[in-house]
Scaffold this active site. Structure first.
Site, PDB file in Angstrom:
ATOM      1  N   HIS A 389      20.565  38.386  25.116  1.00  0.00           N
ATOM      2  CA  HIS A 389      20.926  37.348  26.289  1.00  0.00           C
ATOM      3  C   HIS A 389      19.693  36.483  26.550  1.00  0.00           C
ATOM      4  O   HIS A 389      20.027  35.444  27.129  1.00  0.00           O
ATOM      5  CB  HIS A 389      21.418  38.080  27.327  1.00  0.00           C
ATOM      6  CG  HIS A 389      22.660  37.146  27.758  1.00  0.00           C
ATOM      7  ND1 HIS A 389      23.061  35.910  27.423  1.00  0.00           N
ATOM      8  CD2 HIS A 389      23.552  37.194  28.939  1.00  0.00           C
ATOM      9  CE1 HIS A 389      24.063  35.438  28.255  1.00  0.00           C
ATOM     10  NE2 HIS A 389      24.525  36.205  28.947  1.00  0.00           N
ATOM     11  N   ASP A 393      22.991  32.519  24.112  1.00  0.00           N
ATOM     12  CA  ASP A 393      23.830  32.280  25.258  1.00  0.00           C
ATOM     13  C   ASP A 393      25.173  32.790  25.159  1.00  0.00           C
ATOM     14  O   ASP A 393      25.720  32.992  23.693  1.00  0.00           O
ATOM     15  CB  ASP A 393      24.073  30.710  25.394  1.00  0.00           C
ATOM     16  CG  ASP A 393      22.913  30.059  25.929  1.00  0.00           C
ATOM     17  OD1 ASP A 393      22.157  30.990  26.499  1.00  0.00           O
ATOM     18  OD2 ASP A 393      22.518  28.778  25.742  1.00  0.00           O
TER      19      ASP A 393
END
Length: 418
Positions: A389, A393
């Protein structure tokens, strides 16, 4: 007579240190040229160090599980003629074999995530070993690890390989013929066993610690695999090696990664760089007796469906029997993990750092599916995909997962050239 010193060899790939996974000889043992001396473990591969000369083992430079530098002194042999050891090296002086303390640590069974084989029960009358005392049986590290786990003395196993080398089949035959589970006792067991975490299990532990510092995002999606299973069944009916779901998933991933190449990448956080790869090198997580290994399907984008299926099968077998080469266990750019028939409804795959994406396949089952007017039985499975992450995204992750879903539910699309 002289002393010959053998050092840790250059294993390649810029590796500066390695772990002594297992000693294949003991103090006082006579060895011949090319006999294996020790099993050294790098990031994932295990390499046997052969003896360049015949002689008697008089000194071991490390215990099993110790980390040693490339070029460090590993072992000394007493040899006929002059040796190469001057007495001014980086280790303690040699003691005679009969007086030298055993410097290798006692062997401990490596823990495994698979169910261990039942211990082989000893018979009432002891069985004479096939080999004389002190002669170490020839066997690859994977066989030794499995034998320790099953409680088998490899000196009692007859080897069918070259020079009596013991294979996995030899060990399986011995366990099948003499493996009688010990009866369960009624009394409570208060014993506590301490097991050193070494070898492949240590490597897995280190990689999990690294992965645990990465913020993951995991997306689970349901896939209607009915059409895929119909196609797979028809292709298998045509003959040739049987196709599993994995080569179809690989083809779908190759297609999806063309549209989102940032997911076929490594992230170097220290350098602040994403390395995006043109070739798709898919790691295939495989469970072995020694632990989890990830052989690599290289250039999946250039393989046909059947070529990918055959190569996946070959790599998995090489990983299980311990014959996978070092270059076959490194260099993946994205990974597939699957528990096969043991798979759950959903899993949360852990990234194979420094990769930024991993695809997990869960158990397939017939489930009722609403088609808009009625329920009908369909072959359903879930895919669980995790992403780094820090650089991926949630939107991009979701787009990738939805693209995989579309390709798997309409498998004809994976054969269409973009």
């Amino acid at each position: 007579m002289g002393i010959h010193s053998i050092r840790v060899p250059d294993i390649g790939e810029g590796i500066a240190e390695t772990e002594v996974a297992e000693w294949l000889v003991a103090l006082g043992q006579q060895v011949r040229e090319d006999d294996p001396l020790a099993a050294l473990m790098t990031d994932k591969a295990t390499v046997e160090v052969p003896s360049p000369i015949s002689g008697k083992v008089v000194w071991l430079g490390a215990a099993e599980g110790d980390i040693v530098a490339v070029g460090a002194e590993l072992i000394r042999l007493e040899v006929d003629g002059p040796g190469n050891w001057t007495g001014e090296e980086d280790a303690a002086p040699v003691a005679p074999a009969e007086e030298a303390p055993v410097q290798a640590a006692p062997k401990a069974a490596a823990p495994s995530s698979v169910a261990p084989e039942q211990p082989v029960a000893s018979s009432a009358s002891p069985v004479a070993p096939l080999r004389p005392e002190g002669e170490r049986p020839l066997a690859p590290p994977s066989v030794r690890a499995r034998a320790r786990e099953a409680g088998v003395d490899l000196r009692l196993v007859r080897g069918s390989g070259p020079a009596g080398r013991i294979t996995q089949d030899d060990l399986s035959a011995y366990i099948a013929s003499g493996g009688i589970p010990a009866p369960a006792g009624a009394r409570s067991d208060e014993s506590v066993e301490e097991i050193r975490v070494i070898g492949l299990r240590r490597r897995i532990s280190e990689r999990m610690e690294t992965a645990n510092r990465i913020p993951h995002i995991t997306i689970v999606e349901e896939v209607d695999a009915t059409a895929l299973e119909d196609l797979r069944g028809r292709m298998n009916a045509e003959g040739g090696p049987k196709l599993t779901v994995l080569p179809f998933l690989v083809r779908a991933m190759v297609r999806a990664l063309r549209e989102q190449p940032t997911l076929n990448a490594h992230y170097d956080a220290e350098a602040g760089v994403i390395r995006r790869f043109g070739g798709v090198h898919v790691g295939i997580a495989a469970q072995t007796d020694a632990g989890l290994m990830v052989p690599v399907l290289r250039h999946a984008e250039a393989l046909t469906l059947r070529e990918a299926g055959a190569e996946i099968a070959r790599l998995a077998e090489a990983a299980r029997d311990g014959t996978a080469r070092r270059e076959e266990l490194t260099g993946s750019t994205i990974t597939i993990t699957s528990l096969g028939a043991l798979g759950a409804i959903a899993t949360t795959p852990i990234l194979n750092a420094p990769e930024v994406a991993i695809v997990g396949v869960n158990r397939m089952a017939v489930r009722p599916h609403w088609n808009g007017t009625a329920f009908e039985p369909r072959r359903m499975m879930n895919i669980s995909c995790s992403f780094d992450h820090r650089v991926i995204d949630g939107w991009d992750a979701a787009v990738f997962v939805q693209r995989l879903k579309t390709l798997l539910e309409t498998p004809a699309l994976i054969f269409v050239e973009a």
